[in-house]
Design a protein around this motif. Structure first.
Motif, PDB file in Angstrom:
ATOM      1  N   VAL A   1       1.013  -0.766  -0.169  1.00  0.00           N
ATOM      2  CA  VAL A   1      -0.048  -0.103   0.072  1.00  0.00           C
ATOM      3  C   VAL A   1       0.488   1.073  -0.205  1.00  0.00           C
ATOM      4  O   VAL A   1       0.312   2.178  -0.374  1.00  0.00           O
ATOM      5  CB  VAL A   1      -0.760   0.234   1.021  1.00  0.00           C
ATOM      6  N   LEU A   2       2.339   1.217   0.757  1.00  0.00           N
ATOM      7  CA  LEU A   2       2.776   2.448   1.114  1.00  0.00           C
ATOM      8  C   LEU A   2       3.736   2.288  -0.752  1.00  0.00           C
ATOM      9  O   LEU A   2       4.005   3.682  -0.540  1.00  0.00           O
ATOM     10  CB  LEU A   2       3.816   2.145   1.808  1.00  0.00           C
ATOM     11  N   ASN A   3       3.940   1.737  -1.158  1.00  0.00           N
ATOM     12  CA  ASN A   3       4.734   2.176  -2.473  1.00  0.00           C
ATOM     13  C   ASN A   3       4.273   1.516  -3.674  1.00  0.00           C
ATOM     14  O   ASN A   3       5.020   1.597  -4.514  1.00  0.00           O
ATOM     15  CB  ASN A   3       5.916   0.713  -2.202  1.00  0.00           C
ATOM     16  N   VAL A   4       2.711   1.560  -3.882  1.00  0.00           N
ATOM     17  CA  VAL A   4       2.146   1.531  -4.554  1.00  0.00           C
ATOM     18  C   VAL A   4       2.418   3.076  -5.705  1.00  0.00           C
ATOM     19  O   VAL A   4       1.478   3.957  -4.947  1.00  0.00           O
ATOM     20  CB  VAL A   4       0.699   1.545  -4.830  1.00  0.00           C
ATOM     21  N   PRO A   5       3.014   3.460  -7.048  1.00  0.00           N
ATOM     22  CA  PRO A   5       2.592   4.887  -6.968  1.00  0.00           C
ATOM     23  C   PRO A   5       1.261   5.539  -7.094  1.00  0.00           C
ATOM     24  O   PRO A   5       0.466   4.526  -7.948  1.00  0.00           O
ATOM     25  CB  PRO A   5       3.278   4.784  -8.397  1.00  0.00           C
ATOM     26  N   SER A   6       0.754   6.479  -7.013  1.00  0.00           N
ATOM     27  CA  SER A   6      -0.503   6.864  -6.879  1.00  0.00           C
ATOM     28  C   SER A   6      -0.844   7.439  -8.025  1.00  0.00           C
ATOM     29  O   SER A   6      -1.971   7.810  -8.947  1.00  0.00           O
ATOM     30  CB  SER A   6      -0.243   7.991  -5.819  1.00  0.00           C
ATOM     31  N   SER A   7       0.377   7.905  -9.273  1.00  0.00           N
ATOM     32  CA  SER A   7       0.540   8.843 -10.390  1.00  0.00           C
ATOM     33  C   SER A   7       0.716   7.732 -11.626  1.00  0.00           C
ATOM     34  O   SER A   7       1.269   7.255 -11.248  1.00  0.00           O
ATOM     35  CB  SER A   7       1.148  10.186 -10.368  1.00  0.00           C
TER      36      SER A   7
END
Length: 154
Positions: free
Chosen positions: A44-50
């Protein structure tokens, strides 16, 4: 999270209907759940949001593996929990020692990642250069390297 499902998976026949997990099954399901939670947090913390990934410049320091922090923390938590578990006998101590070693190694890597400085001239690590100069073999290798660098520059 749902021990009834684990009881369903561990039942072998119609005659054997258990209502509780054994201490060993409970021990392993707790520790597996902790590790799965750590992996989920890391994802969850390392999946890119863009949609576009930012390019890393040469001046930026390299970031360690994204699973390293959560798994080292989870292993520390597992080491503490398994050390305090008396229902599985000496297995708790063995798991505690193993998880503590993995946790300490992970924290060591987190603390000391990317701290070495390399010489632009020789390419050697500056933190170990004094040790390297103390040995005859390293001295001869450095002398040979300087000789090669001198012939290339001419």
């Amino acid at each position: 999270m749902f021990p009834r499902f684990l009881l369903f998976l561990t039942s072998t026949g119609e005659m054997e209907r258990r209502t509780t997990l054994t201490p060993l099954e409970s021990f392993f399901s707790l520790h597996t759940g902790i590790l799965l939670l750590a992996i989920a947090v890391a994802l969850v913390l390392n999946v890119p949001s863009s949609a576009t990934m930012p390019s890393h410049t040469a001046g930026q320091s390299s970031v360690g593996h994204p699973l390293l922090g959560p798994l080292a923390t989870a292993c520390a938590f597992i080491a503490i929990i398994s050390y305090n578990t008396k229902s599985v006998g000496s297995l708790g101590l063995l798991v505690s020692i193993g998880a503590a070693i993995v946790s300490l190694w992970g924290f060591w890597v987190l603390v000391f990642q990317g701290t070495s400085r390399h010489s632009k001239k020789t390419g050697t690590d500056k933190h170990t250069s004094r040790f390297c100069l103390a040995t005859r073999r390293c001295f001869l290798q450095k002398k040979e390297w300087r000789k090669q660098q001198g012939s290339k520059s001419r």
